[in-house]
Design a protein around this motif. Structure first.
Motif, PDB file in Angstrom:
ATOM      1  N   UNK A   1      31.858  39.288  34.540  1.00  0.00           N
ATOM      2  CA  UNK A   1      30.837  38.698  35.413  1.00  0.00           C
ATOM      3  C   UNK A   1      29.559  38.422  34.630  1.00  0.00           C
ATOM      4  N   UNK A   2      29.205  39.326  33.737  1.00  0.00           N
ATOM      5  CA  UNK A   2      28.032  39.097  32.892  1.00  0.00           C
ATOM      6  C   UNK A   2      28.204  37.868  32.002  1.00  0.00           C
ATOM      7  N   UNK A   3      29.442  37.581  31.622  1.00  0.00           N
ATOM      8  CA  UNK A   3      29.727  36.423  30.770  1.00  0.00           C
ATOM      9  C   UNK A   3      29.717  35.110  31.547  1.00  0.00           C
ATOM     10  N   UNK A   4      29.686  35.198  32.882  1.00  0.00           N
ATOM     11  CA  UNK A   4      29.617  33.988  33.691  1.00  0.00           C
ATOM     12  C   UNK A   4      30.811  33.733  34.582  1.00  0.00           C
ATOM     13  N   UNK A   5      31.854  34.556  34.468  1.00  0.00           N
ATOM     14  CA  UNK A   5      33.038  34.360  35.303  1.00  0.00           C
ATOM     15  C   UNK A   5      32.792  34.835  36.734  1.00  0.00           C
ATOM     16  N   UNK A   6      33.411  34.148  37.664  1.00  0.00           N
ATOM     17  CA  UNK A   6      33.558  34.677  39.012  1.00  0.00           C
ATOM     18  C   UNK A   6      34.834  35.510  38.993  1.00  0.00           C
TER      19      UNK A   6
END
Length: 294
Positions: free
Chosen positions: A284-289
């Protein structure tokens, strides 16, 4: 996805962190690209200034066991300066970023936190860009093969400056005959386009004639480029949606950084991943949902 320049710059101005994605009605991948580019540009402007102050960063660390507030870079770039000032080689720094536990406990804590939140410069972020790039190229390759169009890929060509796909015969694409196609998994604003034009596209035009660039995550609406709308399929959806599904009924243990990177490696081909609470947080921190399923 094509954006009016005014709308694009309004979005870019307001987009400062991953949590801001929810403020906009745009594909997650488009927002991810815009945000990453914004952070990278900031680092490029400032890194040369801070990199010369490594000794100051090291002294501050030795006195406070933290990094100075004036060091306004992304988390991983901050710790890179610190580790270099400590005398670590580039290879040792790379190893430390993937395995912070090789460091002492205080340093491990800071490096691990940096790697787990830096969506622009962590090893996981680098892997994401690599995997997405491969996915974009695969979409084009499969499309060309389905149309019976013969081509050579970049690695098959021996010249120094080569596009991703050099066609044996020109094909009509986006209303013009093209001899080559280049794949870029970014959103192209004018600065990005000009950068690639000077580094790559201009040379391709000189050597091979007209071509086309596919910006999978979109571009400004006036650009003579493809935004990927001529293509469809699961890989394109994944590039734009950046969604990972995990199963709570199948859990995995191990180094969270390595597991997260392994998940990213198989993102193109895998539908459901095993669950690990810390890995979910990192992704999530990397941008994934991340969607959890029972």
């Amino acid at each position: 996805m094509r954006l009016d320049p005014k709308k694009y710059y309004e979005i870019r101005k307001k987009l400062n962190r991953i949590s801001d994605f929810n403020k906009f009605d745009l594909p997650r991948g488009v927002l991810h690209s815009i945000l990453v580019q914004k952070k990278v540009e900031s680092v490029k402007r400032k890194y040369h200034i801070f990199s010369s102050r490594g000794d100051e960063v090291l002294r501050y660390w030795e006195e406070n066991k933290s990094l100075p507030r004036w060091l306004t870079l992304t988390p991983v770039m901050k710790v890179r300066i610190l580790l270099k000032a400590m005398g670590l080689s580039a290879r040792e720094i790379g190893k430390a970023l993937r395995r912070p536990d090789v460091l002492d406990s205080e340093l491990c804590r800071v490096v691990y936190k940096a790697v787990s939140v830096d969506f622009a410069y962590s090893p996981i972020a680098t892997r994401i860009q690599s995997v997405l790039g491969q996915m974009g190229e695969k979409i084009i390759e499969e499309k060309l093969k389905s149309l019976g169009i013969k081509f050579k890929k970049e690695k098959e060509l021996k010249t120094q400056k080569t596009p991703d796909f050099l066609l044996e015969e020109p094909m009509e694409f986006c209303g013009k005959n093209v001899f080559w196609i280049e794949s870029k998994v970014v959103f192209a604003d004018q600065k990005i386009y000009d950068l690639y034009f000077e580094k790559q596209f201009k040379k391709y035009l000189e050597l091979f004639g007209d071509g086309m660039v596919v910006f999978w995550r979109g571009c400004l609406d006036y650009m003579n480029a493809s935004d990927g709308s001529e293509f469809d399929g699961e890989l394109k959806r994944k590039i734009l949606e950046m969604e990972i599904r995990v199963s709570r009924s199948d859990e995995v243990d191990g180094n969270p950084i390595e597991i997260a990177e392994d998940f990213v490696k198989s993102y193109a081909n895998r539908e459901i991943f095993p669950y690990n609470r810390e890995v979910v947080r990192i992704l999530r921190n990397m941008g994934f949902a991340v969607r959890q399923e029972d």
